[in-house]
Design a protein around this motif. Structure first.
Motif, PDB file in Angstrom:
ATOM      1  N   LYS A  36       0.810  -1.199   0.000  1.00 39.45           N
ATOM      2  CA  LYS A  36       0.000   0.000   0.000  1.00 39.45           C
ATOM      3  C   LYS A  36       0.852   1.261   0.000  1.00 39.45           C
ATOM      4  O   LYS A  36       0.499   2.261  -0.597  1.00 39.45           O
ATOM      5  CB  LYS A  36      -0.885  -0.025   1.247  1.00 39.45           C
ATOM      6  CG  LYS A  36      -2.023   0.920   1.226  1.00 39.45           C
ATOM      7  CD  LYS A  36      -2.842   0.689   2.465  1.00 39.45           C
ATOM      8  CE  LYS A  36      -4.231   1.231   2.273  1.00 39.45           C
ATOM      9  NZ  LYS A  36      -5.055   1.010   3.418  1.00 39.45           N
ATOM     10  N   ASN A  68      -2.823  11.839   1.991  1.00 42.67           N
ATOM     11  CA  ASN A  68      -3.850  10.806   1.862  1.00 42.67           C
ATOM     12  C   ASN A  68      -3.293   9.420   2.184  1.00 42.67           C
ATOM     13  O   ASN A  68      -3.959   8.612   2.817  1.00 42.67           O
ATOM     14  CB  ASN A  68      -4.463  10.821   0.464  1.00 42.67           C
ATOM     15  CG  ASN A  68      -5.377  12.000   0.259  1.00 42.67           C
ATOM     16  OD1 ASN A  68      -5.898  12.567   1.212  1.00 42.67           O
ATOM     17  ND2 ASN A  68      -5.565  12.384  -0.988  1.00 42.67           N
ATOM     18  N   ARG A  69      -2.063   9.148   1.747  1.00 42.81           N
ATOM     19  CA  ARG A  69      -1.440   7.862   2.055  1.00 42.81           C
ATOM     20  C   ARG A  69      -1.207   7.735   3.563  1.00 42.81           C
ATOM     21  O   ARG A  69      -1.435   6.679   4.155  1.00 42.81           O
ATOM     22  CB  ARG A  69      -0.122   7.720   1.310  1.00 42.81           C
ATOM     23  CG  ARG A  69       0.464   6.328   1.484  1.00 42.81           C
ATOM     24  CD  ARG A  69       1.778   6.122   0.804  1.00 42.81           C
ATOM     25  NE  ARG A  69       1.877   6.773  -0.476  1.00 42.81           N
ATOM     26  CZ  ARG A  69       3.025   7.086  -1.057  1.00 42.81           C
ATOM     27  NH1 ARG A  69       4.164   6.790  -0.454  1.00 42.81           N
ATOM     28  NH2 ARG A  69       3.070   7.667  -2.218  1.00 42.81           N
ATOM     29  N   ASP A  72      -4.581   7.072   5.252  1.00 36.62           N
ATOM     30  CA  ASP A  72      -5.011   5.697   5.003  1.00 36.62           C
ATOM     31  C   ASP A  72      -4.189   4.692   5.809  1.00 36.62           C
ATOM     32  O   ASP A  72      -4.735   3.747   6.370  1.00 36.62           O
ATOM     33  CB  ASP A  72      -4.907   5.352   3.516  1.00 36.62           C
ATOM     34  CG  ASP A  72      -5.947   6.065   2.686  1.00 36.62           C
ATOM     35  OD1 ASP A  72      -6.946   6.545   3.264  1.00 36.62           O
ATOM     36  OD2 ASP A  72      -5.760   6.149   1.456  1.00 36.62           O
ATOM     37  N   ASP A  73      -2.872   4.903   5.866  1.00 37.91           N
ATOM     38  CA  ASP A  73      -2.000   3.972   6.582  1.00 37.91           C
ATOM     39  C   ASP A  73      -2.311   3.923   8.082  1.00 37.91           C
ATOM     40  O   ASP A  73      -2.195   2.881   8.710  1.00 37.91           O
ATOM     41  CB  ASP A  73      -0.528   4.335   6.383  1.00 37.91           C
ATOM     42  CG  ASP A  73      -0.041   4.023   4.977  1.00 37.91           C
ATOM     43  OD1 ASP A  73      -0.783   3.355   4.226  1.00 37.91           O
ATOM     44  OD2 ASP A  73       1.077   4.462   4.630  1.00 37.91           O
ATOM     45  N   ASP A  77      -9.118   8.327   8.854  1.00 42.56           N
ATOM     46  CA  ASP A  77     -10.151   8.877   7.978  1.00 42.56           C
ATOM     47  C   ASP A  77     -11.381   9.335   8.756  1.00 42.56           C
ATOM     48  O   ASP A  77     -11.827  10.473   8.617  1.00 42.56           O
ATOM     49  CB  ASP A  77     -10.537   7.838   6.921  1.00 42.56           C
ATOM     50  CG  ASP A  77     -11.419   8.409   5.846  1.00 42.56           C
ATOM     51  OD1 ASP A  77     -11.196   9.575   5.468  1.00 42.56           O
ATOM     52  OD2 ASP A  77     -12.340   7.701   5.392  1.00 42.56           O
TER      53      ASP A  77
END
Length: 175
Positions: A36, A68-69, A72-73, A77
Motif C-alpha cells: 500500500k 492521503n497515504r 489511510d495507513d 479517515d
C-alpha cells in the motif's frame, strides 16, 4: 569431426533474451506496486532498481497524495471527518441549535453533546434522530449510531470554608 561449422542457431537462453529485448522495446513495462505504501517498510536486497520513464513510488509526490497515504495507513479517515464536523457544527445543525448545543466527544459511533440548559437537553432528545441522519449524510452511513446528550454543568456544593468531607452539602440543613 567436421571441418565445416554449422551456422549459429539461437536456442535456449539466447533465444529467451532476444525475445525479452524485442518485447521490451515495443511496449512499456508494467509497473508492479509493492504494498500500500510503496517502499516503506520493505528491505532492498538486490541491486538498486533503475528509474524508468514512468513515475513510481520513489519519485517526488504531491502533498495531497502523501497526506492521503498517511491518513489511510494510520486509519485516521473517520477521525478527520469527525473533526471537520466539529469545526462546522453551526453550519450542520443551524445557528439556533449551535448556540445551545456543543459537541464534546465521538467514540465508537456515539456522539457526545452538551447543552447549556435542561430545556435544550429535553428538546434535543426529540431532535436526535434527525441529527443522526444529517451527520451520517455528512460522515458516511452508519458512522454515528447514537447521540448521547448531557445537560449543563451543575454547581458543586462541596466548596466553602465550612464544608465537611463526605458531607451531603446543603441538603443536611433541610431535615
Amino acid at each position: 569431426m567436421s571441418t565445416e561449422e554449422e551456422p549459429h542457431r539461437p536456442d535456449g537462453l539466447e533465444l529467451a533474451k532476444d525475445i525479452a529485448r524485442s518485447t521490451a522495446r515495443s511496449s512499456p513495462a508494467k509497473r508492479v506496486r509493492h504494498g500500500k505504501s510503496g517502499w516503506a517498510g520493505q528491505r532492498r536486497t538486490g541491486p538498486a532498481k533503475a528509474s524508468g520513464a514512468f513515475p513510481d513510488e520513489r519519485d517526488p509526490q504531491t502533498l495531497d497524495v502523501t497526506v492521503n497515504r498517511l491518513v489511510d495507513d494510520h486509519g485516521w479517515d473517520v477521525d478527520l471527518r469527525v473533526a471537520g464536523v466539529f469545526a462546522r457544527w453551526a453550519e450542520l445543525v443551524g445557528d439556533e441549535v449551535a448556540r445551545h448545543v456543543t459537541p464534546e466527544s465521538f467514540a465508537d459511533g456515539v456522539l457526545g453533546v452538551r447543552t447549556d440548559s435542561t430545556a435544550w437537553a429535553a428538546q434535543l432528545k426529540y431532535l436526535a434522530p434527525e441529527l443522526v441522519k444529517r451527520l451520517n449524510a455528512e460522515l458516511g452511513d452508519g458512522t454515528v449510531t447514537l447521540v448521547e446528550i448531557a445537560g449543563p454543568h451543575l454547581p458543586s456544593w462541596k466548596k466553602g470554608p465550612r464544608s465537611v468531607r463526605d458531607g451531603r452539602g446543603p441538603r443536611d440543613t433541610y431535615g
